[in-house]
Design an enzyme around this catalytic site. Sequence first.
Site, PDB file in Angstrom:
ATOM      1  N   HIS A 163     -15.284 -10.045 -22.870  1.00 14.64           N
ATOM      2  CA  HIS A 163     -16.408  -9.296 -22.311  1.00 14.64           C
ATOM      3  C   HIS A 163     -16.213  -8.980 -20.827  1.00 14.64           C
ATOM      4  O   HIS A 163     -16.748  -7.993 -20.323  1.00 14.64           O
ATOM      5  CB  HIS A 163     -17.697 -10.097 -22.506  1.00 14.64           C
ATOM      6  CG  HIS A 163     -18.938  -9.351 -22.140  1.00 14.64           C
ATOM      7  ND1 HIS A 163     -19.415  -8.274 -22.866  1.00 14.64           N
ATOM      8  CD2 HIS A 163     -19.802  -9.508 -21.105  1.00 14.64           C
ATOM      9  CE1 HIS A 163     -20.525  -7.812 -22.315  1.00 14.64           C
ATOM     10  NE2 HIS A 163     -20.779  -8.543 -21.243  1.00 14.64           N
ATOM     11  N   SER A 202     -21.710  -4.055 -18.742  1.00 11.68           N
ATOM     12  CA  SER A 202     -22.664  -4.952 -19.382  1.00 11.68           C
ATOM     13  C   SER A 202     -24.092  -4.564 -18.978  1.00 11.68           C
ATOM     14  O   SER A 202     -24.492  -3.420 -19.161  1.00 11.68           O
ATOM     15  CB  SER A 202     -22.322  -6.410 -19.041  1.00 11.68           C
ATOM     16  OG  SER A 202     -23.000  -7.303 -19.877  1.00 11.68           O
TER      17      SER A 202
END
Length: 247
Positions: free
Chosen positions: A223, A90
């Site tokens: 995620h 990320s």
Amino acid sequence: MNAPFPAPPSSPSPSRMRLFCLPYAGGSAAMFRRWPEHLHPDIELVCIDPPGRGRRFAEAPLSDAAALAGQLAEELAPWLDRPFALFGHSNGALVAFELARRLHDRQRTPLAFIASAKNAPSLLAESSLHTLPATALLEAIRGLGGASAGFFDSPELVELMLPVLRADIALGETYRHRAAPPLPALLITLGGTRDACLRGPAIDAWRREFDGPSIHREIEGDHFFIDQRPEAVIAVLNEQLPKLLPP
């Protein structure tokens, strides 16, 4: 081995490659703590705590990707005595990308770059979530997932970590991509099966930043698949990174 970055290497390592790992927003080196026992023996894990967390909790967090990458490039100098790869999840992938560019400028190019759960730098759009008042920002963070329910129930923990989270979010939201020649490294992109941030256009845009082979893998999860399925992530690294070393 989990090496004690940012202190210089304290003893010789038998590893043939170092893997520098950067965490997601609000994360720390602790998220990689179980990786060393599962990594290929040729790979030494070096977990990077950005300022404001882990071993560096007393330091002020940085909200600018270029500034953070510049600082890390200086700190990594003693660690670059062997081939290496960069991994970021990320927001960590964005910092790792800027770090790779700075190291390349110093003639120290990674053998491989692993972008995990991150849209390509050239596709990122400016935003202002980081400017929200504390209450509104916390609600937005709750909606993003990743933080445990216990975090929001602890005013002391929120007070400690909110400046770090705000800085990390600002780092991504204020990032400005600059065009540069592609990096001569293997690119590995990792996306979650239930995460939309790393799909076709983003993968293609990542590929334009590198002048080497590219590999994409899907990992079961959202995620935060890096927390849900770390063994699947490590399996990709063990499959691909040792191939880059000479026999």
